[in-house]
Motif scaffolding. Structure first.
Motif, PDB file in Angstrom:
ATOM      1  N   ARG A  95       0.926  -1.090   0.037  1.00  0.00           N
ATOM      2  CA  ARG A  95       0.073   0.163  -0.100  1.00  0.00           C
ATOM      3  C   ARG A  95       0.863   1.077  -0.077  1.00  0.00           C
ATOM      4  O   ARG A  95       2.058   1.364   0.649  1.00  0.00           O
ATOM      5  CB  ARG A  95      -0.895   0.090   1.270  1.00  0.00           C
ATOM      6  N   GLU A 100      -5.046   4.371  -3.954  1.00  0.00           N
ATOM      7  CA  GLU A 100      -5.976   3.469  -3.277  1.00  0.00           C
ATOM      8  C   GLU A 100      -5.717   2.150  -3.509  1.00  0.00           C
ATOM      9  O   GLU A 100      -6.158   1.377  -3.180  1.00  0.00           O
ATOM     10  CB  GLU A 100      -7.357   4.184  -3.843  1.00  0.00           C
ATOM     11  N   THR A 101      -5.178   1.907  -4.718  1.00  0.00           N
ATOM     12  CA  THR A 101      -5.003   0.704  -5.489  1.00  0.00           C
ATOM     13  C   THR A 101      -3.496   0.036  -5.031  1.00  0.00           C
ATOM     14  O   THR A 101      -2.771   1.161  -4.948  1.00  0.00           O
ATOM     15  CB  THR A 101      -4.958   0.621  -6.900  1.00  0.00           C
TER      16      THR A 101
END
Length: 329
Positions: A95, A100-101
């Motif tokens: 992360r 967000e991905t």
């Protein structure tokens, strides 16, 4: 349709090494990239990879681009090492603060510990498909002579990055590999690649509905994203099955739209045109003649061998050495 869906490209293929050393080396290299310890990472890169960047400054700019776009790494979600044919490939999913991905960092590591390939991209997702159970209607033969290596092929993202693309959901990339390498001599010389200028044959009987033959072959380290298929043909096989064969050599396609082709007929020669990192053949089937608008179809080939074993009908998989019905003269 590159060999790796990356900001830069894998340049050579080397024999696999043990999983634990590769894991440790991959972790160290990924940490160096994330932390900005780039001189250390640079020293571990193969000469061909350094050639791609053009210098340590190029690697620094690449790292700046990643951190500008995605922020800083917050948490490592998974790490693994898996063979990809003759390669040992380290994959790290993590992360990042501005994404967000999750991001994937992937490195291909040679036996001597050199980094021969490097990927950074958002984690892809499998494209949805209504054709998972589809059976190819055309009788297809492998479109080359002799034994080739399947770099990307199959239905998972691990085996085939094309599977994230709706039109290329079941695509295959193939080249010739000998003694764990795709070329002899300097990696920057196109003529040194084993598949360079090899004949590309029609996989089936049909009619040409698209032909591009005048695009230049890219020097190693450059790609042509504006023309992703490069010099290519599209064959209407009937029954709404269209075969795309791409990345052929400039000027090697003498056929025209409307020409009828037979199975095994030479279409052109393997090259390095289009969005490709090194000479190879890209092939996929889809429901339309538009590369950007259609549904990918499974491509089942008949009467070939995979890793020396006969296959009556099947889909070539990443990591396999395959050969078909057309022997070398």
């Amino acid at each position: 349709m590159r060999l790796l869906p990356i900001i830069f490209a894998m340049m050579s293929v080397a024999p696999a090494i043990g999983q634990q050393p590769a894991l440790e080396q991959g972790q160290a290299a990924a940490e160096a990239f994330v932390s900005g310890a780039l001189p250390e990472l640079w020293d571990d890169m193969s000469a061909s990879m350094q050639e791609v960047f053009g210098g340590l400054a190029g690697l620094e700019q690449f790292q700046i681009g990643v951190t500008t776009s995605f922020g800083e790494e917050l948490e490592v979600l998974s790490e693994n090492v898996a063979p990809s044919g003759a390669l040992s490939v380290y994959t790290r999913v993590s992360r990042w603060s501005l994404s967000e991905t999750p991001l994937i960092i992937q490195l291909a590591i040679a036996p001597e510990g050199e980094i021969d390939g490097f990927l950074v991209q958002p984690e892809p997702q499998l494209a949805e498909s209504e054709y998972l159970d589809y059976e190819t209607k055309a009788e297809l033969s492998l479109p080359f002579k002799g034994e080739w290596f399947v770099v990307w092929g199959g239905r998972t993202l691990e085996a085939n990055y094309h599977a994230a693309n709706r039109e290329q959901r079941f695509a295959m990339d193939a080249l010739i590999m000998r003694d764990g390498k795709t070329h002899a001599g300097e990696a920057s010389v196109l003529e040194n690649y084993y598949c360079w200028d090899e004949p590309i044959l029609s996989p089936g009987k049909g009619t040409l509905v698209a032909v591009v033959s005048d695009l230049p072959d890219n020097p190693i380290g450059e790609t042509d994203a504006a023309n992703p298929a490069g010099n290519h043909v599209v064959i209407d096989l009937g029954n709404s099955e269209f075969a795309f064969l791409g990345h052929m050599r400039e000027g090697s396609i003498s056929l025209e739209v409307g020409d009828e082709v037979t199975t095994g007929q030479e279409l052109g020669r393997c090259g390095n045109s289009g969005n490709t990192s090194e000479p190879h053949l890209h092939l996929h089937l889809q429901t339309t003649t538009d590369l950007t608008d259609g549904e990918g179809l499974p491509a089942f080939f008949v009467n070939y061998t995979a890793d020396g074993k006969p296959v009556e009908r099947g889909e070539p998989q990443a990591g396999q050495f395959v050969s078909g019905a057309f022997d070398r003269p």
